[in-house]
Scaffold this motif. Structure first.
Motif, PDB file in Angstrom:
ATOM      1  N   ALA A  97      28.163  -7.757  94.949  1.00 25.49           N
ATOM      2  CA  ALA A  97      28.271  -9.027  94.397  1.00 25.49           C
ATOM      3  C   ALA A  97      28.548  -9.138  93.061  1.00 25.49           C
ATOM      4  N   TRP A  98      27.912  -8.218  92.585  1.00 24.03           N
ATOM      5  CA  TRP A  98      28.026  -8.398  91.016  1.00 24.03           C
ATOM      6  C   TRP A  98      29.504  -7.812  90.635  1.00 24.03           C
ATOM      7  N   LYS A  99      29.911  -6.898  91.230  1.00 25.27           N
ATOM      8  CA  LYS A  99      31.234  -6.320  91.057  1.00 25.27           C
ATOM      9  C   LYS A  99      32.383  -7.442  91.399  1.00 25.27           C
ATOM     10  N   LEU A 100      32.249  -8.081  92.353  1.00 22.38           N
ATOM     11  CA  LEU A 100      33.079  -8.949  92.770  1.00 22.38           C
ATOM     12  C   LEU A 100      33.319 -10.188  91.998  1.00 22.38           C
ATOM     13  N   MET A 101      32.293 -10.510  91.262  1.00 14.58           N
ATOM     14  CA  MET A 101      32.049 -11.754  90.431  1.00 14.58           C
ATOM     15  C   MET A 101      32.634 -11.524  89.280  1.00 14.58           C
ATOM     16  N   VAL A 102      32.516 -10.218  88.722  1.00 15.17           N
ATOM     17  CA  VAL A 102      32.992  -9.677  87.377  1.00 15.17           C
ATOM     18  C   VAL A 102      34.589  -9.345  87.431  1.00 15.17           C
ATOM     19  N   THR A 103      35.009  -8.951  88.546  1.00 14.49           N
ATOM     20  CA  THR A 103      36.558  -8.841  88.742  1.00 14.49           C
ATOM     21  C   THR A 103      37.371  -9.871  89.415  1.00 14.49           C
ATOM     22  N   GLY A 104      36.669 -10.895  90.088  1.00 14.88           N
ATOM     23  CA  GLY A 104      37.227 -12.031  90.843  1.00 14.88           C
ATOM     24  C   GLY A 104      37.741 -11.586  91.881  1.00 14.88           C
ATOM     25  N   GLU A 105      37.665 -10.350  92.654  1.00 14.38           N
ATOM     26  CA  GLU A 105      38.176 -10.047  93.811  1.00 14.38           C
ATOM     27  C   GLU A 105      37.633 -10.796  94.887  1.00 14.38           C
TER      28      GLU A 105
END
Length: 135
Positions: A97-105
């Motif tokens: 979830a953190w990775k998706l929030m940072v990248t906006g994917e």
């Protein structure tokens, strides 16, 4: 719920740091080069941590009742108890979830969504609001 309860995801250097902020990483009782990890730290927001662990517990129960868990979850359940596996799966979900929030994917099941247990994690972000759905 993630965006309501967490600060900007860019404030965390990594997914592990984000999971530690939630309280999903083990306490460190290491000394003299010997690594000893204890229970989770329980730092951060109890509600957010509870939602992640309850969701992971549901995924594990589904897997144990005939679902198709990921190979990672299958191996973990062979080595660890279901409660420990639930915390590990919640930790993994928080990192994703953190990775998706940072990248906006955006992840969608039909476009090769990342598997979490036997379910897919779908996070969509629109105009600063993030919705997380385990389906």
């Amino acid at each position: 719920m993630l965006t309501m309860k967490t600060p900007e995801p860019e404030l965390f250097r990594s997914g592990r740091q984000f999971a530690a902020w939630i309280g999903l990483t083990p306490k460190d009782h290491s000394t003299a080069g010997k690594v000893r990890l204890g229970g989770i730290t329980r730092a951060g927001d109890e509600g957010l941590r509870s939602v992640l662990v309850v969701g992971a517990t549901t995924v594990i129960q589904h897997a144990q009742r005939g679902g198709r868990p990921s190979p990672w979850l299958t191996q973990l359940l062979k080595r660890k108890s279901p409660k420990l596996a639930a915390v590990a799966l919640a930790n993994k979900t928080a990192r994703i979830a953190w990775k998706l929030m940072v990248t906006g994917e955006k992840l969608r099941r039909k476009s090769g969504a990342r598997r979490v247990g036997s379910r897919s994690l779908e996070i969509s972000q629109t105009r600063g609001a993030t919705a997380t759905v385990l389906s």
